[in-house]
Design a protein around this motif. Structure first.
Motif, short mmCIF file in Angstrom:
data_model
loop_
_atom_site.label_atom_id
_atom_site.label_comp_id
_atom_site.label_asym_id
_atom_site.label_seq_id
_atom_site.Cartn_x
_atom_site.Cartn_y
_atom_site.Cartn_z
N VAL A 224 0.85 -1.19 0.00
CA VAL A 224 0.00 0.00 0.00
C VAL A 224 0.89 1.25 0.00
O VAL A 224 1.83 1.35 0.79
N ILE B 265 -9.79 5.24 1.54
CA ILE B 265 -9.37 4.67 0.27
C ILE B 265 -7.86 4.44 0.33
O ILE B 265 -7.12 5.27 0.87
N SER C 14 -4.31 2.54 -1.87
CA SER C 14 -3.77 2.06 -3.13
C SER C 14 -2.81 0.91 -2.86
O SER C 14 -1.84 1.07 -2.12
N ARG D 10 -0.20 -1.18 -4.62
CA ARG D 10 0.60 -1.16 -5.84
C ARG D 10 0.77 -2.54 -6.46
O ARG D 10 0.62 -2.71 -7.68
N GLU E 39 -4.57 -2.32 -7.76
CA GLU E 39 -5.95 -2.02 -7.39
C GLU E 39 -5.99 -0.93 -6.33
O GLU E 39 -5.05 -0.73 -5.57
N ILE E 40 -7.14 -0.25 -6.26
CA ILE E 40 -7.44 0.66 -5.17
C ILE E 40 -8.70 0.16 -4.47
O ILE E 40 -9.59 -0.41 -5.10
N TYR E 41 -8.76 0.38 -3.13
CA TYR E 41 -9.83 -0.17 -2.32
C TYR E 41 -10.45 0.90 -1.43
O TYR E 41 -9.74 1.78 -0.92
N ARG F 181 -13.63 -1.74 -5.15
CA ARG F 181 -12.27 -1.96 -5.63
C ARG F 181 -12.23 -1.69 -7.12
O ARG F 181 -13.24 -1.84 -7.83
N GLN G 211 -0.04 1.89 -9.52
CA GLN G 211 -0.54 3.24 -9.26
C GLN G 211 -0.13 3.77 -7.89
O GLN G 211 0.22 3.00 -6.99
N HIS G 212 -0.19 5.12 -7.75
CA HIS G 212 0.11 5.80 -6.49
C HIS G 212 -0.91 6.92 -6.23
O HIS G 212 -1.62 7.36 -7.13
N VAL H 102 -3.80 7.77 -4.45
CA VAL H 102 -5.24 7.82 -4.68
C VAL H 102 -5.87 8.78 -3.67
O VAL H 102 -5.55 8.76 -2.47
N VAL I 182 -5.99 9.61 -9.29
CA VAL I 182 -4.95 8.61 -9.10
C VAL I 182 -3.85 8.81 -10.14
O VAL I 182 -4.13 9.20 -11.28
#
Length: 533
Positions: free
Chosen positions: A215, A228, A230, A232, A236-238, A266, A286-287, A289, A304
């Motif tokens: 994360v 929320i 992220s 990596r 996915e993002i949650y 998600r 990704q980073h 969020v 994001v």
């Protein structure tokens, strides 16, 4: 700093310099949003707040390198994550609170999130032996000696150097696997999008001791009381429910959603919960969020930074997402969470270099819809409009020492993990001394042009016209000095012009109707509609 012109006008600006700067303010356009940018260099102990002209407005100096991020709080104090300590300092750099995370068994990393109640959400490494993780259904062929998951803790600062954990959430409590029906968490993964497949990533993908989930970003939505994050390594993002107790967060019921600590939403890689193929993956390492702040143009949407993934996707993009909620439930289509695609996207070049950051970096939305983009390895922060227009770039001149113009700055020698831009009316600036203290580097032609522009733009913005016009005299609120003044009719014809103008009125002899008066000074043009009686 540059002031916005709020009347009916057209503003044009251009800069000319003999040699473009290599650090500090690199590019400025008049569409840049008003505000101040906060950043912490990764290789020294400073934190800087700068204005749009690249001038330092404030500086904080710490005793250790940054762990990653820092935030300016609404009370005007600075919250910073160091390599070991969390600290809060006032505007004058006085330490108000510090807490030694590692000493207290908390391996905080990447990001933190200040909450409205004064508490702090922290991303913490949560390590397990291979025996423990196999007991949770991990394929023994996909496991290292130690696997790092993540957990989220909410810290309540106490006194000047203490804290209490008042809430906790862990990935280990929300796993599923279809490998071994004799082990915990066995089930049909496709039927449980609220859980994480512990076998999706194997040990060959990344050093799992650093993190199966890895994360790297966290944000909080006070209106929803949701968090929320992220992840990596899962692309996915949650979103999870913060309204739970710690006990409820470890289970599957309770809280506003009545789903306990299970995943509410998600997005980015439905393959992780077996609801898509390679072609359905949208996020890549990704980073950063974040929800867009209340009152901003894109309020409630999610921004994001989409890094890309080595040979798979050798470029980066920034995005907005707009999830759909019905009641307390995030909606799905064909068993995957909506939306099916991005609400808005941008990817391209900044100063003739294709944006591509394999690790770190970040983005967030501004009140007017513009986007801040941080390219970590370059130590570079830029602003673009929603139309993709590039309006501002600043390159951190602070590494192990101050880089001056035209010195060679190798990537990562001036890196910054992220940057935060705050609007000029941000409540945290109330009562604070925002007087510029000069640029950080030795010289900067773009900053000099910006400072000149600020003065001229302020002067031209303060011109007031007595409107409507009567008695064949166009009157101003003061003597004005301009390079040129023009009157233009509704057909676009110039019917009056005067160069090197200096007066508080203009005699005119025109028919009744609507006209445009145009002021010009040092390539800045302002136009105002007038009525002649």
């Amino acid at each position: 700093m540059i002031k916005k012109i709020t009347c009916i006008l057209l503003l044009t600006v251009s800069f000319v310099w003999s040699q473009a700067p290599t650090v500090g303010l690199l590019f400025l356009h008049n569409n840049v949003s008003e505000g101040y940018t906060l950043f912490t260099p990764e290789v020294n102990n400073s934190v800087y707040l700068i204005n749009n002209c690249g001038e330092k407005v404030n500086e904080w100096t710490f005793t250790e390198l940054p762990g990653a991020t820092c935030y300016l709080l609404e009370n005007g104090t600075l919250l910073r994550a160091g390599k070991d300590k969390l600290e809060i300092r006032d505007w004058d750099n006085t330490v108000l609170w510090n807490y030694e995370m590692n000493t207290n068994g908390l391996n905080q990393h990447h990001d933190i999130e200040p909450l409205p109640n004064g508490n702090i959400l922290c991303i913490i490494t949560d390590s397990y032996s291979n025996t423990e993780i196999i007991a949770n259904g991990k394929d023994p062929l996909k496991v290292d000696q130690v696997i790092g998951l993540d957990k989220i803790v909410e810290l309540k600062p106490i006194g000047t150097d203490n804290a209490e954990i008042v809430w906790e959430w862990k990935f280990i409590d929300h796993l599923i696997q279809d490998y071994d029906n004799t082990k915990a968490n066995f089930g049909i993964i496709g039927n449980h999008p609220e859980l994480i497949d512990i076998n999706y990533v194997d040990s060959n993908v990344e050093n799992l001791e650093r993190g199966y989930t890895h994360v790297n970003g966290i944000d909080y939505n006070a209106n929803l009381d949701q968090i929320i994050i992220s992840a990596r390594n899962l692309n996915e993002i949650y979103i999870i429910d913060h309204s739970t107790t710690t006990t409820e967060a470890s289970g599957h019921t309770g809280g506003n959603s009545n789903l306990g600590g299970d995943i509410l939403w998600r997005w980015g890689n439905p393959r992780v919960y077996k609801q898509g193929g390679v072609e359905d993956q949208k996020l890549f390492s990704q980073h950063d969020v974040k929800w867009v702040e209340p009152g901003y143009l894109d309020e409630g949407k999610i921004s994001v930074f989409n890094n890309g993934e080595y040979e798979t996707r050798a470029y980066s993009t920034v995005h907005l997402l707009d999830p759909e909620i019905s009641g307390n439930t995030y909606t799905k289509e064909n068993n995957t969470f909506k939306p099916l695609n991005f609400n808005w996207s941008w990817g391209g070049s900044i100063l003739e270099r294709t944006m591509y950051e394999e690790i770190k970096s970040g983005t967030h939305s501004l009140p007017n819809g513009n986007f801040i983009i941080c390219e970590s390895s370059l130590g570079q922060v830029s602003e673009i409009t929603k139309a993709g227009e590039h309006v501002w770039t600043y390159k951190n001149p602070s590494g192990n020492s101050i880089f001056n113009q035209f010195e060679n700055v190798s990537p990562n020698f001036n890196s910054i993990f992220r940057a935060e831009k705050y609007p000029s009316n941000y409540i945290g600036f109330s009562g604070k001394d925002l007087t510029p203290k000069g640029i950080i580097e030795n010289e900067n032609s773009v900053s000099n042009a910006c400072l000149t522009l600020s003065i001229v733009q302020y002067e031209i913005n303060n011109i007031r016209v007595i409107n409507p016009v009567s008695g064949n005299v166009l009157k101003f609120n003061q003597n004005i000095k301009l390079d040129a003044i023009r009157i233009i009719d509704m057909n676009g014809r110039i019917i009056f012009t005067s160069k090197n103008f200096f007066d508080d009125h203009v005699p005119i002899n025109v028919k009744s109707g609507f006209y445009i008066i145009e002021f010009e000074k040092e390539e800045i043009i302002r136009r105002i509609k007038i009525i002649v009686n």
